[in-house]
Design an enzyme around this catalytic site. Structure first.
Site, short mmCIF file in Angstrom:
data_model
loop_
_atom_site.label_atom_id
_atom_site.label_comp_id
_atom_site.label_asym_id
_atom_site.label_seq_id
_atom_site.Cartn_x
_atom_site.Cartn_y
_atom_site.Cartn_z
N LYS A 101 0.87 -1.19 0.00
CA LYS A 101 0.00 0.00 0.00
C LYS A 101 0.90 1.22 0.00
O LYS A 101 2.03 1.17 0.50
CB LYS A 101 -0.87 0.02 1.26
CG LYS A 101 -2.09 0.90 1.16
CD LYS A 101 -3.26 0.14 0.57
CE LYS A 101 -4.44 0.99 0.28
NZ LYS A 101 -5.60 0.18 -0.12
N ASP A 123 -7.02 4.23 -4.44
CA ASP A 123 -7.69 4.08 -3.13
C ASP A 123 -8.28 5.46 -2.86
O ASP A 123 -8.50 6.23 -3.82
CB ASP A 123 -6.68 3.65 -2.04
CG ASP A 123 -7.36 3.21 -0.74
OD1 ASP A 123 -7.85 2.07 -0.68
OD2 ASP A 123 -7.43 4.01 0.22
N GLY A 133 -20.17 7.00 2.85
CA GLY A 133 -19.25 7.49 1.82
C GLY A 133 -20.04 7.90 0.59
O GLY A 133 -21.27 7.69 0.52
N ASN A 180 -15.79 6.10 -4.82
CA ASN A 180 -15.78 5.02 -5.82
C ASN A 180 -16.51 3.77 -5.32
O ASN A 180 -17.34 3.20 -6.03
CB ASN A 180 -14.31 4.71 -6.16
CG ASN A 180 -14.18 3.48 -7.00
OD1 ASN A 180 -13.92 2.39 -6.50
ND2 ASN A 180 -14.39 3.61 -8.30
N ALA A 188 -18.66 3.32 -2.76
CA ALA A 188 -20.08 3.58 -2.50
C ALA A 188 -20.86 3.61 -3.82
O ALA A 188 -21.94 3.01 -3.94
CB ALA A 188 -20.24 4.90 -1.76
N TRP A 189 -20.30 4.27 -4.83
CA TRP A 189 -20.96 4.41 -6.14
C TRP A 189 -21.25 3.05 -6.77
O TRP A 189 -22.36 2.77 -7.23
CB TRP A 189 -20.07 5.28 -7.03
CG TRP A 189 -20.40 5.31 -8.47
CD1 TRP A 189 -21.44 5.96 -9.06
CD2 TRP A 189 -19.67 4.67 -9.54
NE1 TRP A 189 -21.41 5.77 -10.42
CE2 TRP A 189 -20.34 4.98 -10.74
CE3 TRP A 189 -18.53 3.87 -9.58
CZ2 TRP A 189 -19.89 4.52 -11.98
CZ3 TRP A 189 -18.08 3.40 -10.80
CH2 TRP A 189 -18.76 3.73 -11.99
P1 NDP Z 1 -12.92 7.71 -2.56
O1 NDP Z 1 -11.84 8.71 -2.42
O2 NDP Z 1 -13.55 7.51 -3.89
O3 NDP Z 1 -14.08 7.99 -1.48
C1 NDP Z 1 -13.81 7.98 -0.08
C2 NDP Z 1 -14.98 8.49 0.71
O4 NDP Z 1 -14.76 8.37 2.11
C3 NDP Z 1 -15.23 9.94 0.51
O5 NDP Z 1 -16.58 10.24 0.72
C4 NDP Z 1 -14.30 10.54 1.57
O6 NDP Z 1 -14.44 11.86 1.90
C5 NDP Z 1 -14.63 9.67 2.73
N1 NDP Z 1 -13.52 9.69 3.69
C6 NDP Z 1 -12.25 9.31 3.50
N2 NDP Z 1 -11.50 9.48 4.61
C7 NDP Z 1 -12.34 9.99 5.53
C8 NDP Z 1 -12.17 10.39 6.86
N3 NDP Z 1 -10.98 10.30 7.49
N4 NDP Z 1 -13.28 10.85 7.52
C9 NDP Z 1 -14.48 10.93 6.89
N5 NDP Z 1 -14.69 10.57 5.62
C10 NDP Z 1 -13.64 10.12 4.95
O7 NDP Z 1 -12.32 6.34 -2.02
P2 NDP Z 1 -12.80 4.84 -2.29
O8 NDP Z 1 -14.25 4.77 -2.52
O9 NDP Z 1 -11.87 4.27 -3.29
O10 NDP Z 1 -12.44 4.15 -0.91
C11 NDP Z 1 -13.38 4.02 0.17
C12 NDP Z 1 -12.96 2.89 1.10
O11 NDP Z 1 -12.91 1.66 0.36
C13 NDP Z 1 -11.57 3.05 1.73
O12 NDP Z 1 -11.58 2.42 3.00
C14 NDP Z 1 -10.68 2.24 0.78
O13 NDP Z 1 -9.50 1.81 1.41
C15 NDP Z 1 -11.61 1.08 0.47
N6 NDP Z 1 -11.34 0.31 -0.72
C16 NDP Z 1 -11.20 0.90 -1.96
C17 NDP Z 1 -10.99 0.12 -3.08
C18 NDP Z 1 -10.91 0.69 -4.44
O14 NDP Z 1 -10.73 -0.08 -5.38
N7 NDP Z 1 -11.07 1.99 -4.63
C19 NDP Z 1 -10.84 -1.34 -2.97
C20 NDP Z 1 -11.08 -1.86 -1.65
C21 NDP Z 1 -11.29 -1.05 -0.58
P3 NDP Z 1 -12.98 12.65 2.16
O15 NDP Z 1 -12.27 12.65 0.83
O16 NDP Z 1 -13.25 13.96 2.69
O17 NDP Z 1 -12.19 11.93 3.16
O1 2IT Z 2 -7.91 -1.62 -0.69
C1 2IT Z 2 -7.86 -2.11 -1.85
O2 2IT Z 2 -8.00 -3.32 -2.03
C2 2IT Z 2 -7.65 -1.20 -2.98
N1 2IT Z 2 -7.59 -0.01 -2.76
C3 2IT Z 2 -7.51 -1.76 -4.36
C4 2IT Z 2 -6.09 -2.19 -4.60
C5 2IT Z 2 -5.76 -2.62 -6.01
O3 2IT Z 2 -4.59 -2.93 -6.22
O4 2IT Z 2 -6.63 -2.66 -6.89
#
Ligand code: NDP
Ligand code: 2IT
Length: 446
Positions: free
Chosen positions: A126, A166, A237, A240, A242-243
């Site tokens: 990471k 991420d 959230g 990405n 959540a969407w």
């Molecule tokens: P995005 O940046 O697309 O969205 C993140 C969301 O969470 C935003 O609404 C953001 O608002 C909020 N957020 C982040 N940190 C905080 C905080 N400290 N306090 C309050 N709100 C917060 O990220 P992703 O959708 O990609 O990621 C969301 C979660 O899913 C994370 O835990 C990530 O590690 C996990 N994840 C993502 C993957 C991926 O492929 N993208 C794969 C597997 C897991 P703000 O920007 O203000 O913080």
């Molecule tokens: O937390 C995760 O699994 C991710 N942010 C995705 C990592 C990846 O290599 O696609």
């Protein structure tokens, strides 16, 4: 917990001070492993766990860049290369002001077990930066990404370490990072995943984490003879993950009634569907980080500074960030009749909240199992890059769906085999551990 595990945890705490999230992630995993170590003392002798909590390599670097006003800014960049026993390091990059070595170590540690569960050959890593994308222009983000990659490029490669997105890192950032890598190396390879579709990306990767989590929840509900049809769902959230989750729940006949952001949460009793789902992308792209915009646009209730877990729902899917469901939230969810909690984010549930779910026999899946669809589809992107042959949408989605079903079944079978039927947390931790531990045993003292 055994004396051995207690000692190990005490050592992790002492050697990694001020890293509570890392301690939490390690505690949650090793709690499940007592029975494995009893049955397999050879892992103890080989100090497999002691080795697993120590990153193979940690890289920290300076990221200087110039903002639109011509002022020089300096951020910190990191890459934690945690474990390469079963494949090249693989895992996302997070750009968020809260990023510290401890946060990235917790995420890299989780990633090792998650990647092991995907059935694909990927080690765990990471990285990221304390850079705050909020309010930055496209040009500022580009300059930052170029500077970040100017150091990172020497540590990564398609067979060494393959970063992805991420929090705060999506398609735009991956594009800027890839462009700079290509310039520096003069190579067009699959060194990053989450790429654009016409330059090596995979169909379904943007949707994959959310879709995968919902496929996982579908399997959990199936064990109780239920499905998503007519279910009320709370999602947190609006990024990405959540969407993707909201889209798939809507397709399966469920009704998502909440989203949240750092500013609070919205409650949309009519359900989030159609143009409202598309609006989530706009909110994210605006870099304003306000979920209140949704409430203003669609005239629904907004609760400033509050979390969504007090709303009466059947299923809860935390998809924002770590530690966003606390003990009191868990009690509220249980009181309101919630039957299933499926983590889309990484470690969104505190250990105390998890205990409440466990005591009340709520279906609960840890992120390392239920959000593995994102990295699994990254693995599929790597396969397509290696073959230089892209797959169609149905093929990728079908493979993702099969992988999620397989992870689900592996968790349940493993939990049963190790004496805790129905416990997805133990099942995920043990199954994820065994594959990596056996590979480490085979490879000698490394
Ligand atoms: P995005 O940046 O697309 O969205 C993140 C969301 O969470 C935003 O609404 C953001 O608002 C909020 N957020 C982040 N940190 C905080 C905080 N400290 N306090 C309050 N709100 C917060 O990220 P992703 O959708 O990609 O990621 C969301 C979660 O899913 C994370 O835990 C990530 O590690 C996990 N994840 C993502 C993957 C991926 O492929 N993208 C794969 C597997 C897991 P703000 O920007 O203000 O913080
Ligand atoms: O937390 C995760 O699994 C991710 N942010 C995705 C990592 C990846 O290599 O696609």
């Amino acid at each position: 917990m055994s004396e051995y595990i207690n000692k190990l945890l005490a050592r992790v705490r002492a050697q990694n001070p001020s890293e509570p999230e890392f301690h939490q992630a390690v505690e949650e995993v090793v709690e499940s492993l007592g029975i494995v170590l009893e049955r397999h003392p050879e892992y103890k002798t080989a100090k497999i766990l002691e080795r697993m909590v120590e990153p193979e390599r940690m890289i920290t670097f300076r990221v200087p860049w110039m903002d639109d006003q011509g002022e020089i800014q300096i951020n910190r960049g990191y890459r934690i290369e945690m474990n390469s026993a079963i494949g090249p390091y693989k895992g996302g990059l997070r750009f968020h002001p809260s990023v510290t070595p401890g946060i990235l170590k917790f995420l890299a540690f989780e990633q090792v077990f998650k990647n092991s569960l995907t059935t694909l050959p990927m080690g765990g890593g990471k990285g990221g930066s304390d850079f705050d994308p909020k309010g930055k222009s496209d040009n500022e983000v580009m300059r930052f990404c170029q500077s970040f990659m100017t150091e990172l490029f020497r540590h990564i490669g398609p067979d060494t370490d393959v970063p992805a997105g991420d929090i705060g890192v999506g398609g735009r950032e991956i594009g800027f990072l890839f462009g700079q890598y290509k310039r520096l190396k003069n190579e067009f390879t699959g060194v990053l995943t989450g790429k654009g579709l016409n330059w090596g990306g995979s169909l379904i990767r943007p949707e994959a984490t959310g879709y995968g989590a919902v496929y996982f929840a579908q399997e959990m509900l199936k064990t109780k003879g239920m499905d998503f049809s007519g279910k009320l769902v709370a999602v947190s959230g609006f990024g990405n993950v959540a969407w993707g989750a909201v889209q798939k729940i809507d397709q399966l006949g469920g009704k998502v009634v909440t989203l949240s952001g750092p500013d609070g949460f919205i409650h949309d009793k009519n359900g989030i569907k159609g143009e409202k789902i598309d609006y989530m992308l706009q909110m994210r792209a605006s870099a304003k980080d306000n979920v209140k915009d949704y409430a203003d646009k669609f005239k629904v209730e907004f609760f400033p500074g509050k979390r969504a877990w007090g709303v009466k729902v059947d299923v809860a899917m935390p998809c924002a960030t770590q530690n966003e469901i606390f003990e009191q939230d868990a009690k509220e969810l249980v009181k309101n009749g919630c039957i299933c909690v499926c983590e889309g984010a990484n470690m969104p549930t505190t250990i105390e909240a998890y205990k409440i779910f466990r005591e009340n026999s709520i279906l609960f899946s840890p992120g390392k199992a239920s959000n593995a669809g994102g990295v699994a589809t990254s693995g599929l992107e790597m396969s397509q890059n290696s073959m230089r042959l892209p797959w169609g949408k149905e093929e990728v989605d079908h493979r993702l769906h099969e992988i999620m079903k397989k992870i689900h079944d592996t968790c349940l079978e493993t939990a049963e085999r190790f004496g805790t039927p129905g416990n997805y947390v133990a099942g995920a931790n043990i199954a994820g551990f065994l594959k990596v531990a056996d590979a480490m045993m085979d490879q000698g003292l490394v």
